[in-house]
Design a protein around this motif. Structure first.
Motif, PDB file in Angstrom:
ATOM      1  N   VAL A 146      -7.082   3.606  -3.053  1.00 26.38           N
ATOM      2  CA  VAL A 146      -6.184   2.739  -2.290  1.00 26.38           C
ATOM      3  C   VAL A 146      -6.139   3.158  -0.820  1.00 26.38           C
ATOM      4  O   VAL A 146      -6.191   2.326   0.090  1.00 26.38           O
ATOM      5  N   ALA A 147      -6.048   4.473  -0.576  1.00 26.14           N
ATOM      6  CA  ALA A 147      -5.943   4.966   0.796  1.00 26.14           C
ATOM      7  C   ALA A 147      -7.186   4.633   1.618  1.00 26.14           C
ATOM      8  O   ALA A 147      -7.085   4.308   2.807  1.00 26.14           O
ATOM      9  N   VAL A 151       1.018   9.306  -6.159  1.00 20.03           N
ATOM     10  CA  VAL A 151       1.053  10.714  -5.736  1.00 20.03           C
ATOM     11  C   VAL A 151       2.219  11.444  -6.407  1.00 20.03           C
ATOM     12  O   VAL A 151       2.061  12.561  -6.934  1.00 20.03           O
ATOM     13  N   GLY A 172      -5.127   6.849  -6.043  1.00 15.94           N
ATOM     14  CA  GLY A 172      -4.512   6.925  -4.727  1.00 15.94           C
ATOM     15  C   GLY A 172      -5.542   7.019  -3.618  1.00 15.94           C
ATOM     16  O   GLY A 172      -5.403   6.391  -2.562  1.00 15.94           O
ATOM     17  N   HIS A 192       4.365   1.383  -8.724  1.00 16.77           N
ATOM     18  CA  HIS A 192       3.174   0.729  -8.188  1.00 16.77           C
ATOM     19  C   HIS A 192       2.905  -0.643  -8.808  1.00 16.77           C
ATOM     20  O   HIS A 192       2.169  -1.444  -8.226  1.00 16.77           O
ATOM     21  N   ARG A 207       0.812  -1.218   0.000  1.00 11.24           N
ATOM     22  CA  ARG A 207       0.000   0.000   0.000  1.00 11.24           C
ATOM     23  C   ARG A 207       0.848   1.271   0.000  1.00 11.24           C
ATOM     24  O   ARG A 207       0.620   2.175  -0.818  1.00 11.24           O
ATOM     25  N   LEU A 253       0.880   4.148  -3.053  1.00 16.83           N
ATOM     26  CA  LEU A 253       0.577   5.554  -2.781  1.00 16.83           C
ATOM     27  C   LEU A 253       1.754   6.464  -3.152  1.00 16.83           C
ATOM     28  O   LEU A 253       1.564   7.539  -3.733  1.00 16.83           O
TER      29      LEU A 253
END
Length: 428
Positions: A195-196, A97, A192, A129, A89, A93
């Motif tokens: 995922v967050a 980002v 992002g 990623h 993870r 990110l």
């Protein structure tokens, strides 16, 4: 005999559909995120047009593409390391980002050296990623059929996203290149955010204390990975296979032009390829899951090799379409199983690194293919098609030596979690 075969296929197909329905939530999150990324992935497709419209030469555009290609190789290697160390993870990110910020800068950077630096950095960060996403799928599923289904869903989402992104990108680029790159930056941030909010980190499951010594051995990193002869053969096979496949964007369009056809004909051929991939990939996975993966990879490479080599001996649309059908079938078979099979060759704690090296080999093959292929075609077209045939056969032969190591019975028992644990994993 025929009735028995029919009954058997009728039983197998629902089983694969059940496997798809039972995939863990993390697989669908990653696949949805990949679709979003592909829909908004404009820079790799439109960067050459953007640069030439701003007055840069074709050579300058090639320099920028070269920087992006080198960055992509490095990014996969870095991404594999980060996936195995800081976690899946955080690696995802960090990638999306940083890539978002760099992509938003592109339309506001004027000097060519600055553009080369920014796009080269995007090449690095945009690939970090990928090994982490593959590792999330590996962590989330168990068993060969689930791995095949998970990577199949991921590829299906990416193919749909790429098709939509090409159309959308053309529309946006005709209006504003600033909007194009800001749109890609937004898509990255959206992934992002997904995922967050929805993805819990999925580091590999902890092993028993008696396996600590094995884990310490593999913790050496890429030096340990590249000491694995099976992995080295896998990477070499990947470079050859991708060099052959990428001729669909180099040798094929050049040949189409040489036999008196035009861009519309080439577009129809590639449309046939895209339609076959979207419609047939998941059904084909349900069939190939019954066979030894190294043989499946070899068959896929052979069909791709034969289909593309035949291209050099065809001239009409009918024969070219038949060649496309052959190499597209090979593409589907090969792509459907290659990453899932790599998992079976991967020692504990090295999923990210092995997937990162695969991504690097993939990038080397697809990066070298256009440069070398274009030069060889300019020298003599038949030379390129001969090279395609030879490298395709070599990649198929290498596949036959990609057998997973035998697992002792005691280790196999430990690797199969209890049914309750499997159901818990699937429900996440």
């Amino acid at each position: 005999m025929s009735t028995e075969a029919t009954d058997r296929s009728g039983v197998d197909e629902p089983r694969f559909r059940d496997t798809l329905r039972g995939l863990p939530r993390r697989v669908w999150i990653i696949s949805l995120g990949s679709l979003i990324l592909q829909v908004g992935s404009f820079l790799p497709v439109f960067i050459v047009l953007y640069l030439t419209q701003r007055g840069h030469s074709a050579g300058a555009a090639g320099l920028v593409l070269g920087a992006a290609g080198l960055g992509s190789v490095l990014g996969n290697v870095i991404g594999g390391y980060l996936a195995d160390t800081i976690g899946r993870r955080p690696a995802i990110l960090l990638s999306v980002v940083s890539t978002s910020g760099l992509t938003a800068l592109v339309p506001f950077v004027a000097p060519l050296p600055a553009i080369v630096i920014v796009v080269g950095l995007i090449g690095v960060t945009s690939q970090i990623h990928r090994p982490a996403m593959a590792a999330v799928l590996v962590d989330a599923v168990s068993g060969t059929k689930q791995r095949l289904a998970a990577f199949g869903v991921l590829r299906f989402a990416m193919n749909i996203g790429a098709a939509l992104g090409g159309v959308l990108g053309g529309v946006v680029a005709s209006i504003s290149y600033v909007g194009l790159f800001l749109g890609e930056a937004t898509a990255l941030l959206l992934f992002g955010l997904l995922v967050a909010l929805l993805l819990r980190d999925t580091n590999p499951p902890k092993t028993d204390p008696e396996d600590a010594e094995k884990q310490a051995e593999v913790a050496i990193g890429y030096r340990q990975a590249l000491a694995d002869p099976t992995l080295v053969r896998f990477l070499l096979m990947t470079v050859f296979a991708m060099f052959v496949y990428i001729q669909t964007t180099v040798g094929l369009p050049l040949h189409v032009s040489d036999v008196g056809l035009n861009e519309r004909h080439f577009g129809l051929l590639m449309g046939l390829n895209g339609l076959m991939v979207v419609v047939l990939e998941l059904p084909i996975i349900s069939v190939i899951s019954r066979f030894r993966p190294e043989y499946v990879l070899a068959v896929g490479n052979l069909f791709t090799c034969v289909g593309l080599t035949l291209t050099g001996f065809t001239s009409g649309m009918g024969l070219l379409a038949a060649a496309v059908l052959i190499w597209t079938f090979g593409e589907i078979v090969y792509s459907s199983i290659v990453q899932a099979h790599l998992v079976s060759l991967t020692p504990p704690g090295m999923v990210g690194r092995y997937q990162g090296l695969y991504g690097a080999a993939y990038t080397v093959g697809t990066g070298a293919g256009p440069v070398i292929g274009g030069a060889v075609y300019a020298f003599a077209p038949w030379t390129l098609w001969t090279m395609t045939g030879v490298l395709g056969l070599l990649s198929a032969l290498l596949c036959l030596r990609l057998r997973a190591p035998a697992v002792p019975a005691a280790d196999a028992a430990k690797s199969d979690p209890p049914m309750a644990k499997q159901q818990e994993t699937t429900s996440e």
